[in-house]
Design a protein around this motif. Structure first.
Motif, PDB file in Angstrom:
ATOM      1  N   GLY A   3      33.382  17.546  25.628  1.00  0.00           N
ATOM      2  CA  GLY A   3      33.038  16.422  26.494  1.00  0.00           C
ATOM      3  C   GLY A   3      32.264  16.864  27.719  1.00  0.00           C
ATOM      4  N   PHE A   4      32.676  17.984  28.328  1.00  0.00           N
ATOM      5  CA  PHE A   4      31.968  18.488  29.509  1.00  0.00           C
ATOM      6  C   PHE A   4      30.598  19.037  29.131  1.00  0.00           C
ATOM      7  CE2 PHE A   4      36.397  18.646  30.918  1.00  0.00           C
ATOM      8  CZ  PHE A   4      36.292  17.893  32.079  1.00  0.00           C
ATOM      9  N   ALA A   5      30.500  19.629  27.930  1.00  0.00           N
ATOM     10  CA  ALA A   5      29.193  20.082  27.456  1.00  0.00           C
ATOM     11  C   ALA A   5      28.262  18.883  27.251  1.00  0.00           C
ATOM     12  CB  ALA A   5      29.347  20.869  26.158  1.00  0.00           C
ATOM     13  N   LEU A   6      28.835  17.764  26.797  1.00  0.00           N
ATOM     14  CA  LEU A   6      28.034  16.542  26.625  1.00  0.00           C
ATOM     15  C   LEU A   6      27.556  16.020  27.987  1.00  0.00           C
ATOM     16  CD1 LEU A   6      26.917  14.403  24.723  1.00  0.00           C
ATOM     17  CD2 LEU A   6      29.090  13.185  24.944  1.00  0.00           C
ATOM     18  N   VAL A   7      28.416  16.142  29.010  1.00  0.00           N
ATOM     19  CA  VAL A   7      28.000  15.739  30.366  1.00  0.00           C
ATOM     20  C   VAL A   7      26.794  16.568  30.807  1.00  0.00           C
ATOM     21  CG1 VAL A   7      28.697  15.771  32.798  1.00  0.00           C
ATOM     22  CG2 VAL A   7      30.260  14.877  31.073  1.00  0.00           C
ATOM     23  N   LEU A   8      26.845  17.866  30.560  1.00  0.00           N
ATOM     24  CA  LEU A   8      25.711  18.726  30.923  1.00  0.00           C
ATOM     25  C   LEU A   8      24.473  18.361  30.119  1.00  0.00           C
ATOM     26  CD1 LEU A   8      24.360  21.023  32.398  1.00  0.00           C
ATOM     27  CD2 LEU A   8      25.431  22.627  30.801  1.00  0.00           C
ATOM     28  N   LEU A   9      24.645  18.086  28.838  1.00  0.00           N
ATOM     29  CA  LEU A   9      23.503  17.714  28.006  1.00  0.00           C
ATOM     30  C   LEU A   9      22.873  16.416  28.511  1.00  0.00           C
ATOM     31  CD1 LEU A   9      21.905  18.647  25.534  1.00  0.00           C
ATOM     32  CD2 LEU A   9      23.416  17.249  24.125  1.00  0.00           C
ATOM     33  N   LEU A  10      23.705  15.452  28.891  1.00  0.00           N
ATOM     34  CA  LEU A  10      23.192  14.190  29.426  1.00  0.00           C
ATOM     35  C   LEU A  10      22.535  14.405  30.795  1.00  0.00           C
ATOM     36  CD1 LEU A  10      26.061  11.745  28.415  1.00  0.00           C
ATOM     37  CD2 LEU A  10      23.781  11.934  27.401  1.00  0.00           C
ATOM     38  N   ALA A  39      20.274  23.952  26.595  1.00  0.00           N
ATOM     39  CA  ALA A  39      20.660  25.044  25.690  1.00  0.00           C
ATOM     40  C   ALA A  39      22.052  25.561  26.026  1.00  0.00           C
ATOM     41  CB  ALA A  39      19.639  26.179  25.782  1.00  0.00           C
ATOM     42  N   MET A  40      22.371  25.619  27.327  1.00  0.00           N
ATOM     43  CA  MET A  40      23.709  26.060  27.712  1.00  0.00           C
ATOM     44  C   MET A  40      24.758  25.056  27.253  1.00  0.00           C
ATOM     45  SD  MET A  40      25.201  27.339  31.370  1.00  0.00           S
ATOM     46  CE  MET A  40      25.492  25.772  32.156  1.00  0.00           C
ATOM     47  N   ALA A  41      24.455  23.777  27.329  1.00  0.00           N
ATOM     48  CA  ALA A  41      25.392  22.754  26.875  1.00  0.00           C
ATOM     49  C   ALA A  41      25.669  22.898  25.383  1.00  0.00           C
ATOM     50  CB  ALA A  41      24.839  21.364  27.182  1.00  0.00           C
ATOM     51  N   ILE A  42      24.625  23.127  24.612  1.00  0.00           N
ATOM     52  CA  ILE A  42      24.797  23.287  23.160  1.00  0.00           C
ATOM     53  C   ILE A  42      25.584  24.557  22.862  1.00  0.00           C
ATOM     54  CG2 ILE A  42      23.537  23.722  21.011  1.00  0.00           C
ATOM     55  CD1 ILE A  42      21.352  21.816  22.172  1.00  0.00           C
ATOM     56  N   SER A  43      25.293  25.628  23.591  1.00  0.00           N
ATOM     57  CA  SER A  43      26.021  26.887  23.416  1.00  0.00           C
ATOM     58  C   SER A  43      27.505  26.718  23.702  1.00  0.00           C
ATOM     59  CB  SER A  43      25.431  27.956  24.332  1.00  0.00           C
ATOM     60  OG  SER A  43      26.289  29.058  24.441  1.00  0.00           O
ATOM     61  N   GLN A  44      27.826  25.991  24.780  1.00  0.00           N
ATOM     62  CA  GLN A  44      29.227  25.780  25.143  1.00  0.00           C
ATOM     63  C   GLN A  44      29.923  24.875  24.133  1.00  0.00           C
ATOM     64  OE1 GLN A  44      30.877  27.239  27.823  1.00  0.00           O
ATOM     65  NE2 GLN A  44      29.008  28.413  28.055  1.00  0.00           N
ATOM     66  N   ALA A  45      29.216  23.859  23.642  1.00  0.00           N
ATOM     67  CA  ALA A  45      29.828  22.915  22.701  1.00  0.00           C
ATOM     68  C   ALA A  45      30.144  23.572  21.368  1.00  0.00           C
ATOM     69  CB  ALA A  45      28.904  21.715  22.490  1.00  0.00           C
ATOM     70  N   PHE A  46      29.243  24.409  20.884  1.00  0.00           N
ATOM     71  CA  PHE A  46      29.421  25.009  19.561  1.00  0.00           C
ATOM     72  C   PHE A  46      29.953  26.432  19.610  1.00  0.00           C
ATOM     73  CE2 PHE A  46      26.238  21.670  18.820  1.00  0.00           C
ATOM     74  CZ  PHE A  46      26.934  20.939  17.860  1.00  0.00           C
ATOM     75  N   GLY A  47      30.178  26.963  20.800  1.00  0.00           N
ATOM     76  CA  GLY A  47      30.760  28.302  20.934  1.00  0.00           C
ATOM     77  C   GLY A  47      29.843  29.427  20.506  1.00  0.00           C
ATOM     78  N   VAL A  48      28.527  29.255  20.667  1.00  0.00           N
ATOM     79  CA  VAL A  48      27.562  30.283  20.296  1.00  0.00           C
ATOM     80  C   VAL A  48      27.313  31.174  21.513  1.00  0.00           C
ATOM     81  CG1 VAL A  48      25.243  30.732  19.427  1.00  0.00           C
ATOM     82  CG2 VAL A  48      26.487  28.701  18.673  1.00  0.00           C
ATOM     83  N   ALA A  49      27.981  32.313  21.579  1.00  0.00           N
ATOM     84  CA  ALA A  49      27.849  33.287  22.679  1.00  0.00           C
ATOM     85  C   ALA A  49      27.911  32.617  24.044  1.00  0.00           C
ATOM     86  CB  ALA A  49      26.560  34.090  22.527  1.00  0.00           C
ATOM     87  N   PRO A  50      28.969  31.820  24.318  1.00  0.00           N
ATOM     88  CA  PRO A  50      28.991  31.061  25.581  1.00  0.00           C
ATOM     89  C   PRO A  50      28.917  31.902  26.852  1.00  0.00           C
ATOM     90  CG  PRO A  50      30.942  30.573  24.236  1.00  0.00           C
ATOM     91  CD  PRO A  50      30.114  31.569  23.489  1.00  0.00           C
ATOM     92  N   PRO A  51      29.617  33.058  26.978  1.00  0.00           N
ATOM     93  CA  PRO A  51      29.507  33.783  28.252  1.00  0.00           C
ATOM     94  C   PRO A  51      28.106  34.350  28.497  1.00  0.00           C
ATOM     95  CG  PRO A  51      31.453  34.510  27.035  1.00  0.00           C
ATOM     96  CD  PRO A  51      30.637  33.654  26.117  1.00  0.00           C
ATOM     97  N   ALA A  52      27.495  34.901  27.466  1.00  0.00           N
ATOM     98  CA  ALA A  52      26.162  35.494  27.631  1.00  0.00           C
ATOM     99  C   ALA A  52      25.125  34.421  27.944  1.00  0.00           C
ATOM    100  CB  ALA A  52      25.768  36.258  26.372  1.00  0.00           C
ATOM    101  N   VAL A  53      25.144  33.327  27.190  1.00  0.00           N
ATOM    102  CA  VAL A  53      24.192  32.238  27.427  1.00  0.00           C
ATOM    103  C   VAL A  53      24.423  31.642  28.804  1.00  0.00           C
ATOM    104  CG1 VAL A  53      23.475  29.942  26.650  1.00  0.00           C
ATOM    105  CG2 VAL A  53      23.890  31.749  24.978  1.00  0.00           C
ATOM    106  N   ARG A  54      25.698  31.486  29.190  1.00  0.00           N
ATOM    107  CA  ARG A  54      26.021  30.931  30.508  1.00  0.00           C
ATOM    108  C   ARG A  54      25.416  31.780  31.621  1.00  0.00           C
ATOM    109  NH1 ARG A  54      31.729  32.053  31.732  1.00  0.00           N
ATOM    110  NH2 ARG A  54      30.760  33.997  32.364  1.00  0.00           N
TER     111      ARG A  54
END
Length: 196
Positions: A3-10, A39-54
């Motif tokens: 949900g928070f990743a969706l907030v960032l995407l929006l 891109a960070m929102a998508i990374s956080q939502a799907f768990g694709v290397a979240p710390p590095a992308v962040r």
């Protein structure tokens, strides 16, 4: 966390849309920032290397937003200056992601936020709402940097980071858009005054 990743995407989408009304020289930087945060929102939502992308996105994104604010509120930055700033930011982001040291990611974010506050200062004291929006966006970048220093397991800090980042990217785009409107209204007022 989705949900928070969706907030960032929006927020990134709102920044992209609001960038349409900004000065042309700032529009490309605003849209690049929106893409990075998306891109960070998508990374956080799907768990694709979240710390590095962040780490990489928070540094590059804050630098891009800083350059966008400078382009909107001041002048177009020199190509060499903008390139050096983005290259240094990218190097800091890669170092932070590689070494796992979030503090390396926080320093460029805070410096970008401080520079944005300096840009906004004159407009805030002049009573322009655009300067207030930019100052609040800079404070959101500081909030995101502070949340980024918390351990990865801290879900509240991760949620705060996403919300602060969404507010920052949308806020800079809205401030740039509002600045154009305020300057247009001022020009119309001067034109009417001269016609009288």
């Amino acid at each position: 966390m989705i949900g928070f990743a969706l907030v960032l995407l929006l927020g990134a989408a709102a920044g992209w849309i609001a960038a349409q009304g900004a000065r042309p020289r700032a529009r490309a930087y605003l849209r690049l920032g929106a893409v990075l945060y998306g891109a960070m929102a998508i990374s956080q939502a799907f768990g694709v290397a979240p710390p590095a992308v962040r780490d990489i996105v928070m540094i590059l994104g804050s630098s891009v937003l800083c350059i966008a604010a400078y382009s909107a509120f001041k002048n177009k930055p020199r190509f060499l200056s903008a390139s050096v700033m983005l290259a240094a930011s990218a190097a800091a982001g890669i170092a932070a992601a590689t070494l796992g040291q979030s503090v390396l990611a926080a320093v460029p974010q805070v410096v970008s936020a401080l520079f944005m506050l300096l840009i906004a200062r004159r407009f805030v004291f002049a009573g322009n709402r655009s300067g207030l929006y930019l100052a609040l966006s800079a404070l959101c970048l500081v909030g995101a940097a502070a949340c980024g220093l918390a351990p990865v397991a801290n879900l509240m800090a991760r949620a705060g980071l996403l919300v602060f980042a969404a507010a920052a990217v949308a806020g800079v785009a809205l401030a740039s858009n509002l600045l154009v409107e305020e300057r247009g209204a001022k020009r119309r007022h001067l034109a009417v005054s001269r016609a009288r």
